[in-house]
Design an enzyme around this catalytic site. Structure first.
Site, PDB file in Angstrom:
ATOM      1  CD1 TRP A 331      -2.987   1.446   0.919  1.00  0.00           C
ATOM      2  CD2 TRP A 331      -1.359   2.456   2.069  1.00  0.00           C
ATOM      3  NE1 TRP A 331      -3.422   2.709   1.242  1.00  0.00           N
ATOM      4  CE2 TRP A 331      -2.450   3.351   1.944  1.00  0.00           C
ATOM      5  CE3 TRP A 331      -0.229   2.884   2.756  1.00  0.00           C
ATOM      6  CZ2 TRP A 331      -2.427   4.633   2.489  1.00  0.00           C
ATOM      7  CZ3 TRP A 331      -0.203   4.163   3.291  1.00  0.00           C
ATOM      8  CH2 TRP A 331      -1.294   5.016   3.160  1.00  0.00           C
ATOM      9  CG  HIS A 332       3.463   2.240   3.248  1.00  0.00           C
ATOM     10  ND1 HIS A 332       2.812   1.225   3.883  1.00  0.00           N
ATOM     11  CD2 HIS A 332       3.475   3.277   4.119  1.00  0.00           C
ATOM     12  CE1 HIS A 332       2.444   1.618   5.093  1.00  0.00           C
ATOM     13  NE2 HIS A 332       2.828   2.863   5.261  1.00  0.00           N
ATOM     14  N   GLY A 333       3.741   1.809  -1.396  1.00  0.00           N
ATOM     15  CA  GLY A 333       4.356   2.198  -2.655  1.00  0.00           C
ATOM     16  C   GLY A 333       4.563   1.007  -3.560  1.00  0.00           C
ATOM     17  CG  PHE A 486       3.260   6.357   0.668  1.00  0.00           C
ATOM     18  CD1 PHE A 486       4.243   5.928  -0.202  1.00  0.00           C
ATOM     19  CD2 PHE A 486       3.619   6.722   1.940  1.00  0.00           C
ATOM     20  CE1 PHE A 486       5.567   5.856   0.201  1.00  0.00           C
ATOM     21  CE2 PHE A 486       4.935   6.640   2.360  1.00  0.00           C
ATOM     22  CZ  PHE A 486       5.908   6.210   1.490  1.00  0.00           C
TER      23      PHE A 486
END
Lengths: 486, 357
Positions: A331-333, A486
């Site tokens: 999800w962060h990247g 993000f």
């Protein structure tokens, strides 16, 4: 428009004034707030407003089709094929947007590398896709609405204006907190009185957030950038660079949340707490109850529990934890380094669950000096495990992670600090000590707002000191908030 | 631990009562009074990054234009040892010559054009402008509105970038507000000096600034660092150059930047100021990594602009100088030793003869 800009401060003042004038006319207030929110977002790139509109319309239509009446909330809902199809449509639309705009190139490039590894030359087509700011946040927020509707936990929002504002409410649109419909929607439906207490408290949160961002995070960022530029000069610099990043990412992200919550509070709305002294966590479970609470609770409620949570066998439970954290990392990247970070967090959670029964037997009796020492040791130990995670998170590659660890364990003492590093180290020390003192006071008193309990004179010096620090040391319009990417 | 948004917030004695804020405002006001009562020459301080542009503006506002003004980027800052330059020149001419180095980090010709205009608007313009220049001065073509607006220049951004239309629409009044704060709130205006003062506490001495005729911090704190003591690998230099290339692998010497240099030359000529272009030394390793033809194109641009404006271009070779690894701090900046060598030559062979004419 970033929170740490004059642009935002002027914008917020205008919005506060107009919202106050419209305080008894809910529809007019919501219409104004929606326009202001779209303006706020459009200042980055107005073209991406279309994605918010798509997400809004899709989930509004899905919500109407799911049709949960207020009387039905809390009852066991029907889970027939029609409702499943509606939920699937919402999931496909929102995750599709994320997939295209955030992960398309990542998957294509990863597949190309994989195919090249087994002898194919795939000539992949990658698109020059710009990541729309905040897409991970508002898609998760709208998803929570349809999933909660499907589960019968909330009622359908029939007013499109109110729902559109729920999706785009500017304080938390770009980097959270990822709000839940059951918390925010009822507030948007009613007239909100802003008391003097609300306004003072909101202004305090905005002020404290600005201080953390432009005085601490942005000043420490120079040392972080220098340290992570290549291989560290020594283990000492590597370790200090990781500590500095721990301070930077906390102050940067929690500052955004504070400003978001403060701005919302000044408008009369309450947003959920997103950070609760995470570096005082004693174990990984504790950490995720304190760090980015709105995301970790989202992952728990909509992913971990959907996978079966801990109401399954031991090994399936470890699998659920690992999957949740791997997806949380992703999800962060769109990068394997974030997947690795998620894997590391999953390992910590599984490892903690595994050893916890044995560790519990060693824990001294509560209330003794030994228990205090044990607790402090757990905080320090776990802070370093968190820092190892931050090394993975910040590093450009696995090779850089290895270089940092080699330096820390193989070449600890290094050269005396040069001029630039001396300045950076002085900044890091001052920031670290100040932050620790404030947070220790918050932790000891079990009160995040301990500052507000201090005597008037001390608070005056604190406010003046923070304001002057913003004026003198603040890097106004310095670095973008880290979580914008993000 | 309860949430900070719990209902118990109303019980905080400090919330909703203004006394602490009022007292804080008084403290801030008292600090402002102290700053206002302090002589201005004690308040101008060494600025880093964007701060160096503010420092240049405030120094010119305070002292007027220097008789001998040095322009450039960080290469210009580091290539001249200002106390030495000043002392040699005073001694050679037998009088006090006001010299200042207005170079700013990362400055291109566009920003130095703004400094030139600022200098020429002073009651007495400089007699000599030494522009210590490098290919970096022409790099790219994008404008930095952040820097331009410090000089009161507000480019017409409307419509230039459709995607960010809303942001550009609101830029101008905000920068005007910021400039207004610079003009009226002295704690903000002189914040760099306050930073310097606090930074000097553990070290015991204040950083000096070439804008006010002092050393750069690099010249004081890392004066002996060189490519011999701290070698830089081929890969690092390659990475450094590759970051300056565009998507097609070209090092763009922007046409707009060339036009800005032509404008600098024109303004100097109109004001009767002698403009001398001094090419900043760069290390042989760096020169080798430039894409083929870039340095030739750069030399041709300098020659063409100087010829058209009746100015001179001087390289290290013209001054009889050669710089080796012991005289560079890293690939693109001279260290103290290299800067002292260039400074002596500039005074003896360039500035002193020009002022004596």
């Amino acid at each position: 428009m970033s929170f740490d800009s004059l642009h935002f401060i002027v914008f917020l003042m205008v919005v506060l004034g107009v919202t106050r004038a419209l305080r008894d006319r809910v529809q007019a207030r919501n219409a104004f707030l929606l326009v202001a929110s779209y303006y706020f977002y459009g200042c980055w790139d107005w073209r991406f407003l279309s994605l918010i509109l798509i997400s809004t319309v899709v989930d509004y239509v899905c919500g109407r089709a799911l049709a949960v009446r207020p009387d039905d909330v809390g009852k066991e809902p029907l889970k027939d094929r029609r409702r499943k199809a509606i939920l699937t449509a919402s999931l496909v639309a929102n995750l599709g947007l994320l997939g295209v705009f955030k992960y398309f190139n990542f998957f294509i490039e990863s597949a190309a590398i994989l195919l090249a590894g087994i002898g194919f030359d795939p000539h992949p087509t990658t698109l020059r896709i710009v990541l729309p700011v905040g897409i991970s946040f508002y898609t998760f927020q709208t998803l929570s609405y349809t999933i909660d509707l499907y589960r019968g936990k909330i009622a359908t929002e029939r007013n499109l204006l109110t729902f559109a504002l729920y999706v785009a409410f500017f304080p938390q649109l770009v980097a959270g907190p990822i709000e839940r419909a059951r918390h925010l929607l009822p507030q948007l439906r009613e007239a909100r009185r802003v008391t003097r207490v609300d306004f003072s408290y909101g202004a305090y949160l905005v002020f404290w957030g600005l201080f953390k961002k432009i005085v601490i995070a942005d000043n420490v960022s120079g040392f972080v950038a220098n340290t992570f530029l290549g291989e560290p000069e020594s283990g000492l610099y590597a370790l200090l660079g990781i500590y500095a990043f721990a301070i930077q990412i906390y102050c940067d992200f929690s500052a955004y949340s504070d400003i978001a919550r403060g701005a919302a509070r000044c408008l009369g709305f309450d947003l959920m707490l997103n950070f609760n002294l995470p570096y005082f966590a004693t174990n990984p479970s504790d950490f995720w109850r304190r760090w980015h609470i709105s995301l970790s609770s989202w992952l728990r409620d909509y992913l971990y529990i959907s996978l079966g949570g801990n109401r399954v066998g031991k090994f399936r439970n470890y699998y659920n934890l690992m999957m949740t954290m791997l997806l949380g990392g992703l999800w962060h990247g769109a990068s394997w380094i974030f997947v690795l970070w998620g894997f590391y967090q999953g390992l910590l959670l599984c490892g903690h669950r595994l050893v916890e029964p044995a560790v519990a037997k060693l824990r001294p009796v509560e209330g003794t000096i030994a228990a205090g020492i044990w607790h402090a040791a757990c905080v320090v130990f776990f802070f370093h495990l968190t820092c190892l995670g931050w090394l993975i998170f910040r590093a450009d590659s696995v090779g850089q992670v290895a270089a940092f660890l080699r330096a820390i364990f193989g070449n600890f003492p290094g050269p005396a600090p040069g001029w630039m590093n001396f300045t950076y180290l002085a900044t890091l020390t001052a920031s670290g000590v100040f932050l620790f003192v404030i947070q220790f006071a918050q932790y000891r008193s079990r009160d995040l707002n301990i500052v507000l309990r201090w005597p008037t004179g001390i608070r005056a010096v604190f406010y003046a000191g923070c304001f002057l620090a913003i004026v003198v040391f603040g890097r106004i319009q310095g670095n973008a908030f880290i979580y914008f990417q993000f | 631990m309860h949430s900070s948004t719990s209902s118990s917030e109303g019980t905080y004695p400090g919330v909703g009562r203004p006394w602490a804020v009022v007292a804080a405002v008084l403290v801030v006001f008292a600090v402002e009074m102290v700053v206002r009562l302090t002589p201005t020459h004690l308040l101008l301080g060494y600025g880093e990054g964007l701060g160096s542009y503010y420092e240049v503006v405030h120094t010119i506002d305070e002292y007027g234009a220097a008789e001998v003004a040095i322009l450039g980027s960080s290469r210009g800052r580091e290539s001249v040892v200002m106390p030495m330059f000043d002392a040699y020149l005073d001694s050679a001419l037998g009088r006090d010559v006001y010299t200042a180095n207005y170079s700013c980090p990362d400055a291109r010709t566009s920003e130095m054009l703004l400094v030139t205009r600022k200098l020429m608007s002073a009651p007495v313009p400089p007699k000599v402008v030494l522009y210590v220049i490098s290919p970096r001065a022409f790099h790219g073509d994008e404008r930095s509105s952040q820097r331009e607006e410090i000089f009161g220049v507000f480019p017409d951004q409307y419509g230039q970038d459709a995607a960010h239309l809303l942001a550009s629409f609101s830029e101008r009044p905000l920068w005007q507000l910021r400039n207004m704060l610079q003009e009226n709130y002295m704690t903000f205006r002189y914040r760099y000096r306050i930073r310097n003062l606090l930074a000097s506490l553990p070290r015991g001495r204040m950083p000096t600034s070439p804008t006010q005729g002092g050393y750069t911090p690099w010249q004081v704190y890392v004066r002996d660092r060189s490519l011999e003591t701290h070698p830089i690998s081929e890969r690092q230099i390659r990475d450094y150059v590759s970051r300056l290339l565009d998507a097609n692998g070209r090092y763009v010497l922007g046409a707009g930047r060339v036009a800005d240099l032509e404008e600098i030359a024109r303004i100097c000529r109109a004001a009767g100021t002698e403009l001398i272009l001094v090419t900043a030394p760069i290390s042989a390793d760096l020169a080798r990594h430039f894409p083929p033809g870039v340095l030739d194109e750069y030399d041709a641009i300098l020659g063409r602009v100087a010829a058209a404006a009746g100015s001179r271009v001087l390289g290290p070779a013209d001054l009889g100088l050669a710089f080796g690894p012991a005289e560079f701090r890293e690939q693109s900046h001279l260290n103290r030793r290299g800067a002292e060598k260039l400074t002596k030559a500039l005074v003896a062979d360039v500035v002193q003869p020009t002022l004596s004419r």
